[in-house]
Every structure is written in C-alpha cells, then in structure tokens.
Design a protein around this motif. Structure first.
Motif, PDB file in Angstrom:
ATOM      1  N   PRO A 163      11.754 -10.733  60.122  1.00 40.99           N
ATOM      2  CA  PRO A 163      10.423 -10.771  60.742  1.00 40.99           C
ATOM      3  C   PRO A 163       9.370  -9.951  60.004  1.00 40.99           C
ATOM      4  N   GLU A 164       9.759  -8.779  59.466  1.00 34.46           N
ATOM      5  CA  GLU A 164       8.771  -7.936  58.762  1.00 34.46           C
ATOM      6  C   GLU A 164       8.211  -8.693  57.565  1.00 34.46           C
ATOM      7  N   LEU A 165       9.063  -9.471  56.912  1.00 30.33           N
ATOM      8  CA  LEU A 165       8.600 -10.230  55.754  1.00 30.33           C
ATOM      9  C   LEU A 165       7.750 -11.412  56.197  1.00 30.33           C
ATOM     10  N   PHE A 166       8.225 -12.127  57.176  1.00 29.39           N
ATOM     11  CA  PHE A 166       7.505 -13.321  57.614  1.00 29.39           C
ATOM     12  C   PHE A 166       6.085 -12.968  58.045  1.00 29.39           C
ATOM     13  N   ASN A 171      -1.086 -16.421  58.111  1.00 25.84           N
ATOM     14  CA  ASN A 171      -1.047 -17.454  59.148  1.00 25.84           C
ATOM     15  C   ASN A 171       0.322 -17.530  59.823  1.00 25.84           C
ATOM     16  N   HIS A 172       1.032 -16.388  59.903  1.00 24.88           N
ATOM     17  CA  HIS A 172       2.396 -16.449  60.455  1.00 24.88           C
ATOM     18  C   HIS A 172       2.423 -16.961  61.889  1.00 24.88           C
ATOM     19  N   ALA A 173       1.465 -16.514  62.701  1.00 24.29           N
ATOM     20  CA  ALA A 173       1.490 -16.911  64.113  1.00 24.29           C
ATOM     21  C   ALA A 173       1.226 -18.414  64.237  1.00 24.29           C
ATOM     22  N   ARG A 174       0.320 -18.911  63.400  1.00 25.32           N
ATOM     23  CA  ARG A 174      -0.005 -20.342  63.475  1.00 25.32           C
ATOM     24  C   ARG A 174       1.203 -21.186  63.062  1.00 25.32           C
ATOM     25  N   LEU A 175       1.923 -20.722  62.031  1.00 26.14           N
ATOM     26  CA  LEU A 175       3.080 -21.494  61.561  1.00 26.14           C
ATOM     27  C   LEU A 175       4.159 -21.605  62.640  1.00 26.14           C
ATOM     28  N   VAL A 176       4.445 -20.502  63.324  1.00 27.20           N
ATOM     29  CA  VAL A 176       5.480 -20.615  64.359  1.00 27.20           C
ATOM     30  C   VAL A 176       4.973 -21.426  65.550  1.00 27.20           C
ATOM     31  N   ALA A 177       3.685 -21.346  65.816  1.00 19.31           N
ATOM     32  CA  ALA A 177       3.146 -22.200  66.889  1.00 19.31           C
ATOM     33  C   ALA A 177       3.302 -23.668  66.488  1.00 19.31           C
ATOM     34  N   ASN A 178       3.063 -23.987  65.229  1.00 20.32           N
ATOM     35  CA  ASN A 178       3.248 -25.356  64.725  1.00 20.32           C
ATOM     36  C   ASN A 178       4.690 -25.823  64.946  1.00 20.32           C
ATOM     37  N   LEU A 179       5.632 -24.924  64.707  1.00 21.17           N
ATOM     38  CA  LEU A 179       7.048 -25.319  64.826  1.00 21.17           C
ATOM     39  C   LEU A 179       7.407 -25.738  66.244  1.00 21.17           C
ATOM     40  N   PHE A 187      18.476 -24.676  61.277  1.00 19.16           N
ATOM     41  CA  PHE A 187      18.578 -23.725  60.160  1.00 19.16           C
ATOM     42  C   PHE A 187      19.927 -23.889  59.479  1.00 19.16           C
ATOM     43  N   GLN A 188      20.003 -23.369  58.247  1.00 14.30           N
ATOM     44  CA  GLN A 188      21.261 -23.452  57.489  1.00 14.30           C
ATOM     45  C   GLN A 188      22.309 -22.470  58.011  1.00 14.30           C
ATOM     46  N   THR A 189      21.839 -21.280  58.435  1.00  7.73           N
ATOM     47  CA  THR A 189      22.804 -20.236  58.827  1.00  7.73           C
ATOM     48  C   THR A 189      22.347 -19.548  60.110  1.00  7.73           C
ATOM     49  N   LYS A 190      23.314 -18.852  60.705  1.00  4.28           N
ATOM     50  CA  LYS A 190      23.016 -18.117  61.933  1.00  4.28           C
ATOM     51  C   LYS A 190      22.024 -16.990  61.637  1.00  4.28           C
ATOM     52  N   SER A 191      22.138 -16.366  60.462  1.00  5.07           N
ATOM     53  CA  SER A 191      21.233 -15.234  60.200  1.00  5.07           C
ATOM     54  C   SER A 191      19.788 -15.716  60.081  1.00  5.07           C
ATOM     55  N   SER A 192      19.566 -16.910  59.513  1.00  9.80           N
ATOM     56  CA  SER A 192      18.203 -17.450  59.481  1.00  9.80           C
ATOM     57  C   SER A 192      17.711 -17.711  60.908  1.00  9.80           C
ATOM     58  N   MET A 193      18.577 -18.321  61.701  1.00 16.03           N
ATOM     59  CA  MET A 193      18.190 -18.628  63.083  1.00 16.03           C
ATOM     60  C   MET A 193      17.896 -17.326  63.846  1.00 16.03           C
ATOM     61  N   ASP A 194      18.739 -16.318  63.652  1.00 13.14           N
ATOM     62  CA  ASP A 194      18.532 -15.047  64.356  1.00 13.14           C
ATOM     63  C   ASP A 194      17.208 -14.407  63.953  1.00 13.14           C
ATOM     64  N   GLN A 200      10.366 -14.594  67.380  1.00 10.75           N
ATOM     65  CA  GLN A 200       9.802 -15.246  68.569  1.00 10.75           C
ATOM     66  C   GLN A 200       9.782 -14.288  69.763  1.00 10.75           C
ATOM     67  N   ARG A 201      10.894 -13.546  69.914  1.00  9.52           N
ATOM     68  CA  ARG A 201      10.991 -12.627  71.062  1.00  9.52           C
ATOM     69  C   ARG A 201      10.084 -11.423  70.874  1.00  9.52           C
ATOM     70  N   GLU A 202      10.248 -10.756  69.713  1.00 10.84           N
ATOM     71  CA  GLU A 202       9.604  -9.462  69.534  1.00 10.84           C
ATOM     72  C   GLU A 202       8.106  -9.568  69.217  1.00 10.84           C
ATOM     73  N   GLU A 203       7.759 -10.521  68.358  1.00 16.07           N
ATOM     74  CA  GLU A 203       6.341 -10.612  67.935  1.00 16.07           C
ATOM     75  C   GLU A 203       5.525 -11.477  68.872  1.00 16.07           C
ATOM     76  N   MET A 204       6.158 -12.522  69.418  1.00 15.95           N
ATOM     77  CA  MET A 204       5.398 -13.520  70.157  1.00 15.95           C
ATOM     78  C   MET A 204       5.644 -13.472  71.662  1.00 15.95           C
ATOM     79  N   ASN A 205       6.637 -12.620  72.041  1.00 20.00           N
ATOM     80  CA  ASN A 205       6.952 -12.539  73.462  1.00 20.00           C
ATOM     81  C   ASN A 205       7.391 -13.855  74.065  1.00 20.00           C
ATOM     82  N   ASN A 206       7.990 -14.702  73.291  1.00 22.86           N
ATOM     83  CA  ASN A 206       8.446 -15.994  73.803  1.00 22.86           C
ATOM     84  C   ASN A 206       9.868 -15.890  74.352  1.00 22.86           C
TER      85      ASN A 206
END
Ligand code: ADQ
Length: 464
Positions: A163-166, A171-179, A187-194, A200-206
């Motif tokens: 998350p710190e990198l993303f 436009n990080h918030a817009r990109l995740v809203a687009n998703l 995702f390819q792996t669990k670590s990407s999904m995590d 989503q949880r920490e930055e966006m409160n979703n």
C-alpha cells in the motif's frame, strides 16, 4: 453460453507466429475454445493529425480479432507513459524508476475510453467480458458509463504492490475506485491480493468480507487468486519433439559442456544483470566449474522506446562482457547472450537440454518460463530449476532451489548445488512440480476464472 470477450493492450495478429509475452500464450487457448472477440491495440501508430481511429476486424479460428491503432500521442502518454513508466515500475517495487506526469494520466484514461467506445456496440447481452492487466484498469468503469451491464472480470498479470508504494501514484484513489466496476478481480498470488485488500481497508475504509467480497464505492466485487499457468501437455510434447536443426547446432557448440539457460523478455524486473554477476561470483568461488558449462541468456528486446529499457540492454551486455572478459578463455566463454525470439517448439527443446534453468526475477507476477522449464524436463533425468522467491511461481514450484535474486553469493551457492545435484534428488524435486502443473494448467486457470465470474451475480444478489 455467451461469447467470451477478451481485452488486452496488445493482441497477436491472427495466425501470427508466436510472440513473446505470457498473456498472449494463455489467452489464445481460451478464446479459440469458447469463441468470441479479442480487442486490443494493433501495435501500429498513426500521426496525431489523424481524424478518427477506426477499428479493424478479422476472424481466425472462432475468434474475431478487433484491433485499433493509437496516435503517437496515445502511445507516448498511455503506453510508454503512464502504463510502462509509472504502473509497471511501481507495481514491481521500483519506485525509483517511476515517473508520472498528469498529461500521461490523461492519455491513459483517454485510450481506455477509446477502447470502451469501440467495444460497446459489439457487446451482446449474454457475453462475458474479461479485461487484462494494468494498461486497462479503468476500462470496466468506462464500459459501465456507456451502459454495459454484462459481467466483467479483471485479471492483473503483474504483482499488486504494498500500500505505501501504491499510494505514491497521484491517482491511486481513482484507480481503485475504477476497479470496483469489475464483478471479479483476480490476482496471481495471495500476497498481491492481500496488498490490495489491506489498502482497501486501511486507506479507503472499505469493507472486505471473509467470503472474499469487497464492498466499495457502491458496488460489490468478488476478489480471488488465480495463478496463471501454461499448456502443460502441449509444452511437454513440444519438448519431446523439438526442431532438430537448432538442437544439433546447440549440442555441437556445447562440446560436452553442461547448459544453464535463462529466457526472459529484456526487462529490468527480470534480474538479468544480477544473475550474470552471480555466475561471475560462482566462477570466482568455485573455479573447478570453469570451462565445464555454458550459461545461455535469451532475452528478446521489448519496450525499446522507453529509456530504462535501453539502459537494461546496456547493463546486461556490460555484465556479460565483464564476466566473459574475466573468466573466458580462447576456447570458452561462460555467457552467451542473444536478443532473439525463439519458436516455441525450439524453446521447449532448449529448456529440456538445460541441466539448470535460471529464473531469478527481482519481482514477477508469475513467470511462465519457470513453469515451462519444469514441463520441458525429461522425467527420468530432469534438470534443476533455480527460482527467485519474488516470482509468483515460487508459491507453487516448491521443488525449485529458491533464491533471493539480490543475494549474489546465495545465488552462486545455489548454482553449485544445482550443478552437483544427484539424479535421485532431482527426480524427487521434479515430480511434485510436474504433477502440480499437469493439474493446474492454463485451461484450468481460464475455466476457474470464468466460473468464478459466472457465479458472481448469484452471490452478490444474496449479499446485497
Ligand atoms: P512477461 O513479463 O512477459 O508476462 P513471462 O511470464 O515470463 O513474462 O512470460 C514470457 C513468455 O514469453 C513465456 O511464455 C516465454 O516462453 C516467452 N518468451 C520469453 N522469451 C522468449 C524468446 N526469446 N523466444 C520465445 N519466447 C520467449 C507477464 C507477467 C508475468 C506473468 C505473465 C502471464 O510479467 O509475471 O507470468 O504476464 O500472466
């Protein structure tokens, strides 16, 4: 069953010879089986003055290939700009190489809008749409804006970063809203999904449910892990029947020496200079191996208009020159470096001929070469795979020698272990890997993803 509509940045020309890049290998199989449309950029560029970009369509083996050219500005801003100088390096944890300009972000959205506009009139009510990779994150949202209500899935072929990198992206918030416009995000792996869910949880409160359902921006999306694979049976067959001429030339040129092989697109994420340095360290630490093997690096050039890709070409050539200059002799050089693309059947033969397969990316969504190397081996005399812990494939190919590609001494040590590994251990490591790949092949990847996408509406209807 409706048609499958796949959308990816580049698509191969119908009937074109195989081109490098994992995505095209995997998708072709799914589309030919189910029938449908494959939409993407033709690879051609028009001057900015062109009045209108018109899509072209041609049919080949049950699939309509729909392509569109881009303007020079589109290519600069969307492809060479935001996709490959911002998203690609950042998602591969290379924030130092990440460059973004507001103009590129606008170009990225503009091309996504163009793709949506072209696709919208082609969509029938029961079609399923499958969007691929980081170039097209906003496409689902653009399609929804144009009234498309079909099921739409998105698969990310590259890693999703911490998350710190993303959040470095403006436009990080817009990109995740687009998703959130997608019904299924894979995702390819669990670590990407995590990483994605943590953001989503920490930055966006979703809200992220235990059932893998994400409630965000007024929609519910299903999130899952779908590790991509290869057509194992086909590759095994190729490896047993390689093109004779190339194999004979290789055998003659080895003069009885062992072959270590690496095959990558020429990309800084693949860790090629580090790997070559590790071969140098190996020769320094274990001189008994000098003149006993040849390390062949095959790396076709890619994304050549981007400065960092010119740098990596130079870095690899310099690293190979250094090692060859230091350790080579009049009748032997340790590293052979070629930029050619190789026909699949020949590639399978080369991989089978290699006693050691070296696949050591600094970061990689999956890495199909690692899987191809395993599938190509002779069951009675398999080679050893040296695999980076930062490739998605390392989560599955547990029989490989897992290395840290930043640790040059550790890699040198692993090469020694690989060259010296007795047959019994090689077989013991190989068997579970090939069994895994025979079960989890590319057709299974496609059907797992599409099944999860088709189940989506029932589950979300229940949840909402
Ligand atoms: P890539 O980064 O392109 O793909 P990879 O998974 O290794 O990486 O796929 C490369 C494909 O190209 C392989 O099938 C390989 O055999 C082929 N190839 C490479 N060099 C070649 C050559 N010289 N000649 C012929 N063929 C060559 C992205 C992600 C990966 C992910 C794939 C699929 O970066 O992490 O595994 O998509 O999701």
């Amino acid at each position: 069953m409706g048609r499958l509509i796949a959308v990816s940045n580049r698509i191969p020309k119908p009937g074109e010879r195989y081109s490098p890049g994992g995505l095209s290998v995997a998708l072709r199989h799914a589309l030919e089986k189910q029938g449908g449309i494959w939409l993407g950029w033709s690879g051609d560029v028009q001057p900015n003055s062109v009045a209108e970009l018109k899509p072209r369509s041609s049919r080949w083996k049950n699939v309509d290939y729909v392509t569109v050219d881009l303007t020079q500005r589109d290519e600069d801003e969307y492809y060479n700009g935001f996709a490959n100088r911002a998203l690609w390096p950042l998602f591969h944890h290379r924030s130092g190489l990440t460059e973004f300009a507001r103009r590129d972000i606008a170009g990225y959205y503009r091309v996504n809008e163009t793709f949506a506009r072209i696709l919208q009139p082609l969509v029938r009510p029961d079609d399923v749409i499958w969007v691929h990779d980081y170039h097209l994150i906003p496409l689902g949202a653009e399609l929804r804006r144009l009234g498309i209500r079909n099921r739409i899935g998105f698969f990310l072929h590259i890693p999703w970063p911490a998350p710190e990198l993303f959040s470095i992206l403006p436009n990080h918030a817009r990109l995740v809203a687009n998703l959130s416009s997608y019904d299924l995000i894979g995702f390819q792996t669990k670590s990407s999904m995590d990483n994605f869910l943590y953001y989503q949880r920490e930055e966006m409160n979703n809200h992220v449910g235990a059932d893998g359902l994400l409630e965000a921006f007024g929609r519910i999306s299903k999130i899952g892990v779908f590790p991509i694979s290869i057509d194992t049976a086909e590759f095994e067959e190729f490896a047993k029947t390689p093109h004779g001429t190339m194999m004979r030339r290789l055998e003659r040129s080895l003069e009885g020496r062992t072959l270590a092989l690496s095959v990558d697109r020429l990309d800084y994420s693949k860790g090629i200079p580090q790997r070559i340095d590790a071969i140098g360290r190996f020769l320094e630490l274990y001189p008994q191996f000098r003149n006993r093997f040849i390390a062949l690096q095959i790396a076709p050039r890619s994304r050549e208009k981007i400065p960092e890709y010119c740098d990596i070409n130079r870095d690899v050539a310099e690293a190979a020159g250094r090692v060859n200059g230091t350790f080579g002799d009049i009748d032997w050089v340790p590293i052979r470096y070629i930029n050619r693309s190789i026909a699949r059947q020949s590639l399978a033969g080369l991989l089978r001929a290699a006693r050691v397969g070296i696949v050591t990316p600094l970061r990689d969504g999956m890495n199909l070469v690692a899987k191809e190397y395993v599938a190509a081996q002779d069951e009675n005399n398999p080679g050893v795979l040296v695999l980076s812990r930062f490739a998605g494939a390392a989560r599955e190919l547990r029989g490989a020698l897992i290395v840290n590609p930043y640790d040059i001494d550790g890699m040198a040590q692993a090469f020694k272990t690989a060259f010296e590994m007795p047959l019994e251990e090689r077989i013991a490591r190989f068997r579970p890997m090939i069994e895994h790949l025979r079960k989890f092949h590319v057709h299974r990847w496609c059907s797992d993803f599409l099944e999860a996408l088709s189940e989506y509406q029932i589950e979300t209807a229940l949840a909402s």
